[in-house]
Scaffold this motif. Sequence first.
Motif, PDB file in Angstrom:
ATOM      1  N   SER A 275       0.832  -1.194   0.000  1.00  0.00           N
ATOM      2  CA  SER A 275       0.000   0.000   0.000  1.00  0.00           C
ATOM      3  C   SER A 275       0.871   1.250   0.000  1.00  0.00           C
ATOM      4  O   SER A 275       1.906   1.306   0.672  1.00  0.00           O
ATOM      5  N   GLN A 276       0.441   2.249  -0.762  1.00  0.00           N
ATOM      6  CA  GLN A 276       1.149   3.521  -0.767  1.00  0.00           C
ATOM      7  C   GLN A 276       0.873   4.317   0.505  1.00  0.00           C
ATOM      8  O   GLN A 276       1.580   5.255   0.815  1.00  0.00           O
ATOM      9  N   GLU A 277      -0.162   3.944   1.219  1.00  0.00           N
ATOM     10  CA  GLU A 277      -0.499   4.604   2.475  1.00  0.00           C
ATOM     11  C   GLU A 277       0.067   3.804   3.643  1.00  0.00           C
ATOM     12  O   GLU A 277       0.347   2.613   3.523  1.00  0.00           O
ATOM     13  N   ALA A 278       0.249   4.492   4.752  1.00  0.00           N
ATOM     14  CA  ALA A 278       0.759   3.821   5.951  1.00  0.00           C
ATOM     15  C   ALA A 278      -0.235   2.770   6.421  1.00  0.00           C
ATOM     16  O   ALA A 278      -1.445   2.985   6.393  1.00  0.00           O
ATOM     17  N   ALA A 279       0.294   1.631   6.844  1.00  0.00           N
ATOM     18  CA  ALA A 279      -0.557   0.535   7.299  1.00  0.00           C
ATOM     19  C   ALA A 279      -0.006  -0.016   8.600  1.00  0.00           C
ATOM     20  O   ALA A 279       1.200  -0.070   8.825  1.00  0.00           O
ATOM     21  N   SER A 280      -0.895  -0.422   9.470  1.00  0.00           N
ATOM     22  CA  SER A 280      -0.493  -1.034  10.736  1.00  0.00           C
ATOM     23  C   SER A 280       0.065  -2.423  10.484  1.00  0.00           C
ATOM     24  O   SER A 280      -0.295  -3.091   9.508  1.00  0.00           O
ATOM     25  N   GLY A 281       0.950  -2.853  11.369  1.00  0.00           N
ATOM     26  CA  GLY A 281       1.528  -4.169  11.182  1.00  0.00           C
ATOM     27  C   GLY A 281       2.474  -4.545  12.303  1.00  0.00           C
ATOM     28  O   GLY A 281       2.801  -3.745  13.197  1.00  0.00           O
ATOM     29  N   LEU A 282       2.924  -5.791  12.241  1.00  0.00           N
ATOM     30  CA  LEU A 282       3.797  -6.357  13.265  1.00  0.00           C
ATOM     31  C   LEU A 282       5.239  -5.932  13.040  1.00  0.00           C
ATOM     32  O   LEU A 282       5.716  -5.875  11.910  1.00  0.00           O
ATOM     33  N   ILE A 283       5.944  -5.615  14.128  1.00  0.00           N
ATOM     34  CA  ILE A 283       7.382  -5.320  14.090  1.00  0.00           C
ATOM     35  C   ILE A 283       8.096  -6.533  14.673  1.00  0.00           C
ATOM     36  O   ILE A 283       7.934  -6.850  15.851  1.00  0.00           O
ATOM     37  N   PHE A 284       8.869  -7.229  13.841  1.00  0.00           N
ATOM     38  CA  PHE A 284       9.503  -8.457  14.285  1.00  0.00           C
ATOM     39  C   PHE A 284      10.666  -8.158  15.225  1.00  0.00           C
ATOM     40  O   PHE A 284      11.451  -7.244  14.977  1.00  0.00           O
ATOM     41  N   PRO A 285      10.809  -8.916  16.291  1.00  0.00           N
ATOM     42  CA  PRO A 285      11.897  -8.674  17.247  1.00  0.00           C
ATOM     43  C   PRO A 285      13.222  -9.244  16.753  1.00  0.00           C
ATOM     44  O   PRO A 285      13.278 -10.030  15.814  1.00  0.00           O
ATOM     45  N   THR A 286      14.279  -8.820  17.419  1.00  0.00           N
ATOM     46  CA  THR A 286      15.624  -9.330  17.169  1.00  0.00           C
ATOM     47  C   THR A 286      16.010 -10.288  18.285  1.00  0.00           C
ATOM     48  O   THR A 286      15.805  -9.993  19.464  1.00  0.00           O
ATOM     49  N   TYR A 287      16.593 -11.418  17.915  1.00  0.00           N
ATOM     50  CA  TYR A 287      16.963 -12.448  18.884  1.00  0.00           C
ATOM     51  C   TYR A 287      18.457 -12.373  19.159  1.00  0.00           C
ATOM     52  O   TYR A 287      19.260 -12.071  18.268  1.00  0.00           O
ATOM     53  N   GLY A 288      18.846 -12.615  20.418  1.00  0.00           N
ATOM     54  CA  GLY A 288      20.262 -12.632  20.757  1.00  0.00           C
ATOM     55  C   GLY A 288      20.458 -13.002  22.211  1.00  0.00           C
ATOM     56  O   GLY A 288      19.544 -13.458  22.900  1.00  0.00           O
ATOM     57  N   ASP A 289      21.694 -12.826  22.692  1.00  0.00           N
ATOM     58  CA  ASP A 289      21.997 -13.092  24.095  1.00  0.00           C
ATOM     59  C   ASP A 289      22.898 -11.996  24.621  1.00  0.00           C
ATOM     60  O   ASP A 289      23.672 -11.392  23.881  1.00  0.00           O
ATOM     61  N   ASN A 291      25.251 -10.357  28.237  1.00  0.00           N
ATOM     62  CA  ASN A 291      26.227 -10.822  29.219  1.00  0.00           C
ATOM     63  C   ASN A 291      25.573 -11.342  30.490  1.00  0.00           C
ATOM     64  O   ASN A 291      25.864 -12.449  30.957  1.00  0.00           O
ATOM     65  N   SER A 292      24.681 -10.549  31.057  1.00  0.00           N
ATOM     66  CA  SER A 292      24.137 -10.903  32.372  1.00  0.00           C
ATOM     67  C   SER A 292      22.620 -10.946  32.412  1.00  0.00           C
ATOM     68  O   SER A 292      22.056 -11.209  33.469  1.00  0.00           O
ATOM     69  N   GLN A 293      21.952 -10.703  31.275  1.00  0.00           N
ATOM     70  CA  GLN A 293      20.496 -10.781  31.247  1.00  0.00           C
ATOM     71  C   GLN A 293      19.996 -12.017  30.513  1.00  0.00           C
ATOM     72  O   GLN A 293      18.799 -12.236  30.421  1.00  0.00           O
ATOM     73  N   GLY A 294      20.894 -12.801  29.965  1.00  0.00           N
ATOM     74  CA  GLY A 294      20.491 -14.017  29.279  1.00  0.00           C
ATOM     75  C   GLY A 294      20.062 -13.757  27.845  1.00  0.00           C
ATOM     76  O   GLY A 294      20.420 -12.756  27.224  1.00  0.00           O
ATOM     77  N   PHE A 295      19.275 -14.688  27.315  1.00  0.00           N
ATOM     78  CA  PHE A 295      18.780 -14.531  25.949  1.00  0.00           C
ATOM     79  C   PHE A 295      17.677 -13.480  25.932  1.00  0.00           C
ATOM     80  O   PHE A 295      17.000 -13.234  26.939  1.00  0.00           O
ATOM     81  N   TYR A 296      17.478 -12.889  24.749  1.00  0.00           N
ATOM     82  CA  TYR A 296      16.508 -11.803  24.681  1.00  0.00           C
ATOM     83  C   TYR A 296      15.819 -11.755  23.321  1.00  0.00           C
ATOM     84  O   TYR A 296      16.290 -12.293  22.328  1.00  0.00           O
ATOM     85  N   LEU A 297      14.669 -11.098  23.334  1.00  0.00           N
ATOM     86  CA  LEU A 297      13.956 -10.646  22.145  1.00  0.00           C
ATOM     87  C   LEU A 297      13.833  -9.134  22.269  1.00  0.00           C
ATOM     88  O   LEU A 297      13.228  -8.632  23.221  1.00  0.00           O
ATOM     89  N   GLN A 298      14.411  -8.419  21.312  1.00  0.00           N
ATOM     90  CA  GLN A 298      14.461  -6.961  21.393  1.00  0.00           C
ATOM     91  C   GLN A 298      13.686  -6.333  20.243  1.00  0.00           C
ATOM     92  O   GLN A 298      13.626  -6.862  19.134  1.00  0.00           O
ATOM     93  N   ASN A 299      13.087  -5.168  20.559  1.00  0.00           N
ATOM     94  CA  ASN A 299      12.479  -4.298  19.556  1.00  0.00           C
ATOM     95  C   ASN A 299      11.366  -4.979  18.772  1.00  0.00           C
ATOM     96  O   ASN A 299      11.207  -4.774  17.571  1.00  0.00           O
ATOM     97  N   GLY A 300      10.595  -5.792  19.441  1.00  0.00           N
ATOM     98  CA  GLY A 300       9.405  -6.366  18.827  1.00  0.00           C
ATOM     99  C   GLY A 300       8.167  -5.629  19.280  1.00  0.00           C
ATOM    100  O   GLY A 300       8.106  -5.100  20.398  1.00  0.00           O
ATOM    101  N   GLY A 301       7.154  -5.574  18.422  1.00  0.00           N
ATOM    102  CA  GLY A 301       5.940  -4.868  18.814  1.00  0.00           C
ATOM    103  C   GLY A 301       4.986  -4.703  17.667  1.00  0.00           C
ATOM    104  O   GLY A 301       4.911  -5.534  16.758  1.00  0.00           O
ATOM    105  N   TRP A 302       4.289  -3.580  17.669  1.00  0.00           N
ATOM    106  CA  TRP A 302       3.254  -3.327  16.677  1.00  0.00           C
ATOM    107  C   TRP A 302       3.284  -1.859  16.265  1.00  0.00           C
ATOM    108  O   TRP A 302       3.472  -0.972  17.101  1.00  0.00           O
ATOM    109  N   TYR A 303       3.123  -1.645  14.961  1.00  0.00           N
ATOM    110  CA  TYR A 303       3.073  -0.281  14.428  1.00  0.00           C
ATOM    111  C   TYR A 303       1.624   0.057  14.088  1.00  0.00           C
ATOM    112  O   TYR A 303       0.933  -0.709  13.411  1.00  0.00           O
ATOM    113  N   PHE A 304       1.142   1.210  14.594  1.00  0.00           N
ATOM    114  CA  PHE A 304      -0.229   1.653  14.361  1.00  0.00           C
ATOM    115  C   PHE A 304      -0.212   2.857  13.415  1.00  0.00           C
ATOM    116  O   PHE A 304       0.385   3.894  13.739  1.00  0.00           O
TER     117      PHE A 304
END
Length: 926
Positions: A275-289, A291-304
């Motif tokens: 679509s040429q217009e803005a559309a809502s949708g899912l923001i996929f997270p980044t996976y990693g690990d 030093n002291s917080q363990g494994f993580y999923l970062q920057n995942g969410g939803w765009y409105f």
Amino acid sequence: MTLQKIGLIVTKIVLKPLPAKLFHIVLLSIFLTIPCSGAWAQEVPAKGVAVPKPQQPDSTRVTLTPVELPESTDSLTLAETDSLTRVKTDSLKPKKSSGLDAVVKMKAKDYRKLDQRKKTATLYNEAEIYYKDIELKAGIIIMDYSKNEVFAGRIKDSLGNYSQYPYFKQGNNIVEADSIHFNTVTKKARVWNSRSDQGEFRVIAEMTKKENDSVYFLKNAKFTTSKNIDNPEYYFKARKIKLVPGKKVVVGFTNLVVADVPTPVAIPWAFFPMSQEAASGLIFPTYGDSNSQGFYLQNGGWYFALGDYYDLALTGDYYTNGSYGLRAQSSYAVRYKFSGNVNLRFENIIQSERGLPDYQRARNYMIQWSHSQDSKNNPNSRFSASVNMGSSQYYRQSLNMANVGAGLNNTLQSSVSYSKTFQTVPQVNMSLTATHSQNTNTQSINMTLPTLQASVDRIYPFASDDEPKKGIIKNINLQYNLRGENRIQTYDSLFFKPQMFRDARAGVQHSIPLSTNFKVFKFFSVSASTSYQETWVFDTERRTYNAARDTVLISTDKGFDAFRTYNFSSSIGTTIYGTFNFGEDKKIQAIRHVMRPAVSYTYTPSFDQYWDTYQLDAAGNYGEYTRFNGGLFGAPGQSYSNNIGLALNNTFEAKVRNDDEDSADAEPKKVMLLNNLNLSTSYNMAADSLAWSPVRITGGTTFFKDKLNLNFGTTLDPYAIDNAGRRIDTYNINNGGSLFRMTSANVTLNYSITSEDGKSGQGKNEDSQTARNGGRTDDLFGTATDLGDSRNSMFDEDDTNEKPKKGKGGFYNAELPWDLRLAYSLTYSNAKRENKISSSSIMLSGNVDITPRWKMGFSSGYDFVQKGVTFTQLRFERDLLSWRMDFNWVPFGDNTYWGFFIGIKSSVLSDIKYDKRQVPDRTLGN
């Protein structure tokens, strides 16, 4: 037979006299009319009898042959065609057809051929057709008007190579192909080896079938964001694709191909919104690990996509040890009115496990708001906001950002203001402002909620509005200013808690300045002013002696109180010009010295009426205090002063022979030797000792075509000090020393240069978070890394689009463009005979293009006092055309860090990336 021959003769007689252009129009009108079952000749006017159609072949029949036509554009409609093919007296009515319902424009360079038997028209060499919203260009175009079909293809040049590939455009949809076959009525089409742009995607397909105006089916298609669609550096190969232009792309089994080498990365199916217009949708997270917080999923969410004027992105992080982060970011804009953005961040950081000795927990937040109003929207009122407030340790402890430049800065500042101008006579200005200032080291916070300022424009009581303001009397003017504040001083731990508001202080100050200026002896400018101030306070201080505790108790009295002060000041100054000529044959022809001496006088009386006495101890000692201590606008002074201020500003310029010009009459160049050299001091005639203030000397200049900036300053004290380091009423020269005692000195030097002569290297780090936090916008403290935004690049957009220049190749670079920045700072302290250099450090940063697609950068420095290397960062980035790869490394220090990123630049495929990093070890506070 006779009638037949006459009819033929009549037909030929009618055709021959037609002009050449009209003959062409008649032939083209046949093409523009849907195929008919018969043909009609014109009647013989004299007899009015219709000529029957012959049943046998005629050897005299006219045969059509290719005819060379001039380059022109023909526009024909059905109405024009009818007027040329029959007259009003035609006894035979034509059959109703579904002919073309719009203007058709055609053009060809070599020829246009019309075959009446096959009912086709051929346009050859640079052929073009325009019909409704359809635009078709090709080497050859064949139109079959019996089937309403058009074929467009390539042609061969003199060397046998194909050229003039078909170009098809309908609306905003553009397709380039080897050949195109479509129906003008059903809108269906088949395209071989098509190439088209769909948003940020570029699609090439072996076979494309156009079902209707909105649906395409593609077979063996490649889609990519590469600019080179014929030889992309990467692409996704799909067996089947359904494409709805401007809306969506649905693909079947697809796998990633890099440099024409298939990779194991594949998906069974995928859906891409177009679509040429803005559309809502899912923001996929980044996976990693970490030093002291363990494994993580970062920057995942939803765009409105909330509307045309604003949006909202909600993202978050989660770590396996229980840490998490939440973020909300919104941008808004209304053209010609205002624009802004809001950024809210919160992080709950946990280290180790609960119950262990190294267990730590911290909650950090950041609130950022930026709002700007278009100046044309309302010139009489304006609203703006720049908010940057949060936890003092946010930039140093954040798990989603590595921002050393912002972390090293010790101040967070915010301001929200509204101002309005009342177009009265005199004009009235009013502003309402809320401010915030926070020291991240001491965690102290100063806020004004709010500050009210109002002023009445300058009034000249002894001169009319249109009269020149000359002389002492006519130049007398006065103003009225009002300032009211509600100030809060608190700490990070008490922010927005009830105690914060209980400790607030308020006050109002009125001031009426009265001033005038005039000239004496033509060359001296004199100014004189007096100011009356009235200050209202709502909290006063009271001190009493408690004999039982043998201490002084300080209490606060609530209620209205006020004090009034005034002062007087005047100054006189002039400008003196001096020129030293050395001759036009010299390299330095002249030196110009400009001096601006000024003498000022300030009188401030004593306001003893606002001072009281209180008992200090049981011995009966007394002291003095004013109940207005700690006021927002200060307290009335007890001692009066008669200060005489002395100041001298100097500027030095040189006139240098211009050897760069070939002409002997070239104008000499002006070179700045010293931008400024300022000296200032003062003498208090009312003081009984230490009447002279230290002499302050400052200066600055530039060298090497303004690439090197040098600033210096020093403080010279005429008085000596005792063994305890206190100033005594004895001149330093009378104490066995020099005329002045240097108590402090500082030198700063900034140098920036690039490989392109005449330009300064400015650096390319315009990270908004660093700039918002008041940090340096260059890269002397490295570049910031926002783990939620990988768009920051060492390359400019012009760099990535730039074609290789002479001396530049794909694997090496003969010129090696580079830029370098250097900053040096030195501070000398000798206020108490310490005689030491308190600080001396140098910072360096630079970037170099190893190849046109490789950049390397560094930031480092050395502290000569602490004898250690300062913050050091190494940066590497590779421009992979459609991809970007970078590696950042902080090898040592408290902010040890490394990060590697590779991903597609396009926002549509921004989730296709590999991101690996090791963030610095965080030390959390309690």
